[in-house]
Design a protein around this motif. Structure first.
Motif, PDB file in Angstrom:
ATOM      1  N   LYS A   1       0.823  -1.205   0.000  1.00 24.01           N
ATOM      2  CA  LYS A   1       0.000   0.000   0.000  1.00 24.01           C
ATOM      3  C   LYS A   1       0.858   1.256   0.000  1.00 24.01           C
ATOM      4  O   LYS A   1       0.540   2.238  -0.668  1.00 24.01           O
ATOM      5  CB  LYS A   1      -0.926  -0.012   1.216  1.00 24.01           C
ATOM      6  CG  LYS A   1      -2.015  -1.079   1.137  1.00 24.01           C
ATOM      7  CD  LYS A   1      -2.900  -1.065   2.368  1.00 24.01           C
ATOM      8  CE  LYS A   1      -3.979  -2.133   2.286  1.00 24.01           C
ATOM      9  NZ  LYS A   1      -4.839  -2.138   3.498  1.00 24.01           N
TER      10      LYS A   1
ATOM     11  N   LYS B   1       3.822   1.499  -1.270  1.00 27.75           N
ATOM     12  CA  LYS B   1       4.404   1.613  -2.612  1.00 27.75           C
ATOM     13  C   LYS B   1       3.392   2.186  -3.593  1.00 27.75           C
ATOM     14  O   LYS B   1       3.732   3.031  -4.430  1.00 27.75           O
ATOM     15  CB  LYS B   1       4.875   0.234  -3.072  1.00 27.75           C
ATOM     16  CG  LYS B   1       5.737   0.258  -4.326  1.00 27.75           C
ATOM     17  CD  LYS B   1       6.296  -1.116  -4.612  1.00 27.75           C
ATOM     18  CE  LYS B   1       7.213  -1.092  -5.840  1.00 27.75           C
ATOM     19  NZ  LYS B   1       7.780  -2.425  -6.101  1.00 27.75           N
ATOM     20  N   LEU B   2       2.134   1.739  -3.480  1.00 31.50           N
ATOM     21  CA  LEU B   2       1.087   2.273  -4.346  1.00 31.50           C
ATOM     22  C   LEU B   2       0.846   3.750  -4.060  1.00 31.50           C
ATOM     23  O   LEU B   2       0.702   4.555  -4.983  1.00 31.50           O
ATOM     24  CB  LEU B   2      -0.208   1.472  -4.127  1.00 31.50           C
ATOM     25  CG  LEU B   2      -1.421   1.918  -4.953  1.00 31.50           C
ATOM     26  CD1 LEU B   2      -1.124   1.804  -6.444  1.00 31.50           C
ATOM     27  CD2 LEU B   2      -2.644   1.103  -4.578  1.00 31.50           C
ATOM     28  N   SER B   3       0.827   4.114  -2.759  1.00 30.26           N
ATOM     29  CA  SER B   3       0.642   5.527  -2.403  1.00 30.26           C
ATOM     30  C   SER B   3       1.789   6.376  -2.911  1.00 30.26           C
ATOM     31  O   SER B   3       1.595   7.504  -3.376  1.00 30.26           O
ATOM     32  CB  SER B   3       0.517   5.662  -0.881  1.00 30.26           C
ATOM     33  OG  SER B   3      -0.585   4.942  -0.403  1.00 30.26           O
TER      34      SER B   3
ATOM     35  N   GLU C   1       1.315   6.944  -6.567  1.00 29.71           N
ATOM     36  CA  GLU C   1       0.278   7.941  -6.811  1.00 29.71           C
ATOM     37  C   GLU C   1       0.783   9.344  -6.515  1.00 29.71           C
ATOM     38  O   GLU C   1       0.479  10.294  -7.241  1.00 29.71           O
ATOM     39  CB  GLU C   1      -0.943   7.618  -5.948  1.00 29.71           C
ATOM     40  CG  GLU C   1      -1.649   6.336  -6.365  1.00 29.71           C
ATOM     41  CD  GLU C   1      -2.780   5.970  -5.419  1.00 29.71           C
ATOM     42  OE1 GLU C   1      -2.878   6.618  -4.354  1.00 29.71           O
ATOM     43  OE2 GLU C   1      -3.553   5.047  -5.736  1.00 29.71           O
TER      44      GLU C   1
END
Length: 551
Positions: free
Chosen positions: A373, A375-377, A380
């Motif tokens: 999460k 890494k995804l944030s 983004e």
């Protein structure tokens, strides 16, 4: 009493002494190992709680930054209104002695205040909308807020504007309802030399941030977690989350030294709490987040009782059990700790193997999910940091970074490239005639035309307003002119449809090409910009090439 004496005599026998000695020899190392494991588990859970608090603070800072940027965006839109520019320009042109008089007597200021009041009615979260002088004096104010109520004006607003093109004040309390407020403002008529005479500001209630302080928003049940926002300069808490004020208002969150240390607190009710003050990186605020000690370390408390019971019941076998448990527990815990250290250092390419179906396996799975999460944030955030939100093109910072890379590549390998500076002709007329939303539609569709007519190796970005910058990789003079003409003709032949209205626009393009005498990438941008001005002067809707020899 007799039973205790009999027990004492029984222990004096040789056999029992050897047995007791064997038990002690086994139990002491077992107890030592149990205490070691207890301490390591305590440390690991403290790091986990701390990391959870830090993660919540990072999410909170991102949400608050987005909240502030939304207000700054509103201010920017307000400041671009013609009624604001005309009224403020007329005010600045008045003689000094007249300007220092009663502004309400001047029609332009009256019209401006009416407009500000209309805006305030449309945005319920805004307490006042103000036009201020460079010294913070009120020039115009929305009617519901008035002019006389005091507000906090930041002393360092000039530095804030220089750094980020807007400013904000410290939080202060509304004397009427005791709610926290903040002043956010932008300069009016900011030119390339950062010159301005007036400011447009809004007074906003910080109660709009209360939903961000709800622990449920970050996946917590919220029954034992409390949060508040803290002014890091004064250590004063100014906004409390749900149920937090009764728990935290008697606690001083200001740490003595290291602000990143997990500390234990006891509030006025005698509740034992574990908390952390996490300063925000880009704001002078911080997040004070605490959790009930029994909840945060319930695993440690239960583990302590369980270890004591095991040692008392199976002291003879504790040495072997402790050895086996040490190997089974320490290996995954060490991997988990090393993974946490890598994440703390910024390395998010961490994936720990899950080989156990127990608490440690569950903790490892949760850790892997948390890193994914994060890494995804991060991805983004990087997308938001490099992309223009309106057109989807690279923003100015990103396209200039790409240009610097091309320049460094040219210095090393002598691979020439060109830069196009493009500007939508009479874009202000489009905004004035059809509205700003139509102008946004024009910019979006022009950006789509760029993407359709550029190669994969080329780059395009929004340079500012209606200006765009295109980098043509490995292109000669004729190729650059042909590419520019292709884009210009594509825009000229395209009809923009906005709310059933047909809008025809044209663009002017200036071309600059890298030259061996260029000291940096700014020289080629300057030539492209000069070529663009020539295209404007020569009638617009054309392409002009500016050679280095023309400087």
């Amino acid at each position: 009493m007799d039973k205790r004496k009999n027990k004492h005599r029984y222990l004096l026998s040789i056999r029992n002494r050897i047995f007791v000695f064997a038990i002690l020899v086994t139990a002491i190392p077992s107890l030592s190992m149990g205490l070691l494991l207890q301490n390591m588990l305590q440390t690991t859970l403290e790091e986990k709680v701390k990391q959870k608090f830090v993660d919540s603070a990072q999410i909170m800072e991102r949400e608050i930054s987005l909240w502030l940027k939304k207000r700054v965006y509103d201010l920017t839109v307000f400041s671009n209104a013609s009624i604001v520019s005309e009224a403020v320009t007329a005010y600045l042109k008045m003689p000094e002695e007249k300007a220092n008089g009663d502004e309400n007597q001047h029609p332009n200021i009256t019209i401006l205040e009416t407009y500000l009041s209309t805006l305030q009615h449309q945005f319920k979260g805004y307490v006042r909308i103000l036009v201020l002088s460079r010294t913070g004096a009120v020039i115009a104010a929305s009617e519901s807020g008035g002019r006389d109520r005091p507000f906090t004006f930041p002393d360092d607003y000039i530095q804030q504007i220089s750094d980020q093109q807007w400013f904000k004040s410290n939080a202060y309390i509304d004397a009427r309802d005791k709610s926290p407020l903040i002043l956010i403002g932008v300069p009016l008529f900011l030119d390339q030399l950062y010159e301005y005479e007036t400011l447009l500001a809004i007074e906003v209630r910080l109660t709009g941030l209360l939903t961000l302080l709800d622990p449920v928003k970050f996946g917590d049940s919220g029954d034992w977690t409390y949060q508040s926002l803290v002014n890091m300069k004064t250590g004063q808490q100014f906004l409390y989350g749900r149920g937090a004020k009764k728990v935290l208002n008697q606690i001083d969150p200001s740490p003595s030294s290291d602000r990143q240390t997990l500390r234990e607190y006891v509030n006025g009710k005698g509740e034992r709490l574990m908390g952390l003050v996490v300063p925000f990186r880009e704001l002078e605020w911080g997040l004070f987040i605490v959790e009930n000690y029994e909840k945060a370390f319930s695993g440690v408390i239960h583990a302590r009782h369980r270890n004591i019971l095991i040692i008392c019941c199976f002291s003879v076998l504790m040495g072997l059990v402790a050895y086996l448990l040490t190997r089974q527990i320490m290996v995954p815990l060490s991997a988990l700790t090393r993974g946490a250290e890598r994440v703390a250092e910024g390395d998010l390419n961490v994936l720990l193997p899950v080989r156990r179906n127990d608490e440690i396996g569950f903790a490892t799975t949760v850790f892997n999910e948390m890193v994914a999460k994060l890494k995804l944030s991060q991805a983004e955030l990087e997308q938001l940091a490099t992309t223009d939100p309106l057109t989807g093109l690279n923003n100015r910072k990103r396209v200039m970074s790409i240009l610097r890379d091309h320049y460094e590549y040219y210095r090393r390998y002598k691979t020439a490239f060109s830069v196009l500076m493009l500007d939508v002709d009479h874009f202000k007329d489009v905004n004035d005639t059809y509205g700003h939303q139509a102008g946004d539609t024009v910019l979006k569709q022009v950006a789509e035309i760029f993407n359709e007519n550029l190669r994969n190796v080329d780059s395009a970005g929004r340079y500012g307003g209606e200006e765009f910058l295109v980098i043509l990789a490995e292109s000669g003079v004729e190729e650059s002119i042909q590419a520019a003409e292709r884009i210009r003709k594509a825009v000229a032949s395209h009809t923009v449809i906005h709310e059933e209205q047909e809008i025809q626009v044209h663009i002017s393009i200036g071309i600059g090409r890298i030259h061996k005498q260029d000291g940096d990438e700014q020289n080629i941008v300057a030539r492209a910009d000069m070529a663009l001005y020539r295209a404007k002067d020569e009638g617009r809707n054309r392409v002009v090439y500016h050679a280095a020899d023309d400087l």
